[in-house]
Design an enzyme around this catalytic site. Sequence first.
Site, PDB file in Angstrom:
ATOM      1  N   CYS A  64      -8.936  -2.395  -5.552  1.00  0.00           N
ATOM      2  CA  CYS A  64      -8.938  -3.789  -5.457  1.00  0.00           C
ATOM      3  C   CYS A  64      -9.509  -4.510  -6.896  1.00  0.00           C
ATOM      4  CB  CYS A  64     -10.108  -3.952  -4.203  1.00  0.00           C
ATOM      5  SG  CYS A  64     -10.903  -5.945  -3.669  1.00  0.00           S
ATOM      6  N   TRP A 116     -12.963   2.038   4.422  1.00  0.00           N
ATOM      7  CA  TRP A 116     -14.100   2.487   2.768  1.00  0.00           C
ATOM      8  C   TRP A 116     -14.682   3.108   3.349  1.00  0.00           C
ATOM      9  CZ3 TRP A 116     -10.697   0.230  -0.843  1.00  0.00           C
ATOM     10  CH2 TRP A 116     -10.708  -0.768  -0.675  1.00  0.00           C
ATOM     11  N   TYR A 175      -0.245 -11.682  -3.189  1.00  0.00           N
ATOM     12  CA  TYR A 175      -0.360 -11.259  -1.392  1.00  0.00           C
ATOM     13  C   TYR A 175       0.400 -12.695  -0.032  1.00  0.00           C
ATOM     14  CZ  TYR A 175      -3.555  -8.365  -2.258  1.00  0.00           C
ATOM     15  OH  TYR A 175      -4.719  -7.050  -2.931  1.00  0.00           O
TER      16      TYR A 175
END
Length: 322
Positions: free
Chosen positions: A57, A91, A191
């Site tokens: 990330c 996660w 994004y």
Amino acid sequence: MKLMINGVWRGDVDPTPELEAQRMIHTGSFRDRITSDGSSGFAAEPGRYHLYVSHACPFSHRITVVHAMKRLEGTIGLSVAHAIWDTPDGWRFGETDLSTPDHGGNGFTRLHEAYRVSQSDYTGKILVPVLWDRTSRRIVNNESLEICLMLNQAFDEVGGDSRVDLYPAALCSEIDLLGSRINRSLATGVYEVAAASNQAEYDRAVSELFGFLDECEAALADDRCFLFGERTTLADVLIFTPLVRFDAVYNPLFRASKKRLVDYPRLTALVKRIHDLPGVAATVRLDHILTHYYDGDWAVANRRGIVPHMHAVSWITSGPGA
């Protein structure tokens, strides 16, 4: 879509338009602060805090860069979530080539467990990074920019490298202004390009993204080493983490295809200078980055009928069929 609703983890929620609009990027919901004097209720102490991060990330990567530059390895521990996020568990932690076990002493195997322990009725997305307090057993903060500032400022007297100041008082306002633009136009801008639902949205997002990169390239024409001259600041960290992913992920996969990072020689040189700072290279894990993006939601072409902007090719001339 994966999120927690009233403390219950759901890996199968049908996305509403509102949720879909925040599918990947939105503000953290835990916003407490660590201070050097403890006036916030969270005093900077060696060994008290732990970071749950992802090498994949770009927002979490900010934290590992600052953590490395401030030499906080012996003061604040790290646990690394698995690069593949697109699973029913979200996660995850464990001893693998792409993750570590929970080194924070909690025995978490999934990050959503930390959210439930912190707030039993928590509703929302499960985000990295997470700054965890081992004493009160709760999340202090999950907003990447705020964690960066805490790592830079709060721990200098308990193990942080005080010689490194990424947010000097004389530059705070300028760093804030540029950081806001980096966030809007680049870090979240890529994004916006990827998530465009029609040609007009895509064209606007591409214009914003590459207009900003063009501005940054022009600003570096005076041969400064970093964005604010000869010293590294938080602005350099903020621009580094998306740019280091640009040619590997955003250009081919997100269809941010008008230019590559290598087409910006000054920005490319800036990224290399930041990469070569002590400790930073070890935070760049392309194995995590590529696995995460090419084995997840973004690996599927989610919008048909959008024509990507083409990278300029010198041998193609204008005319019929060009």
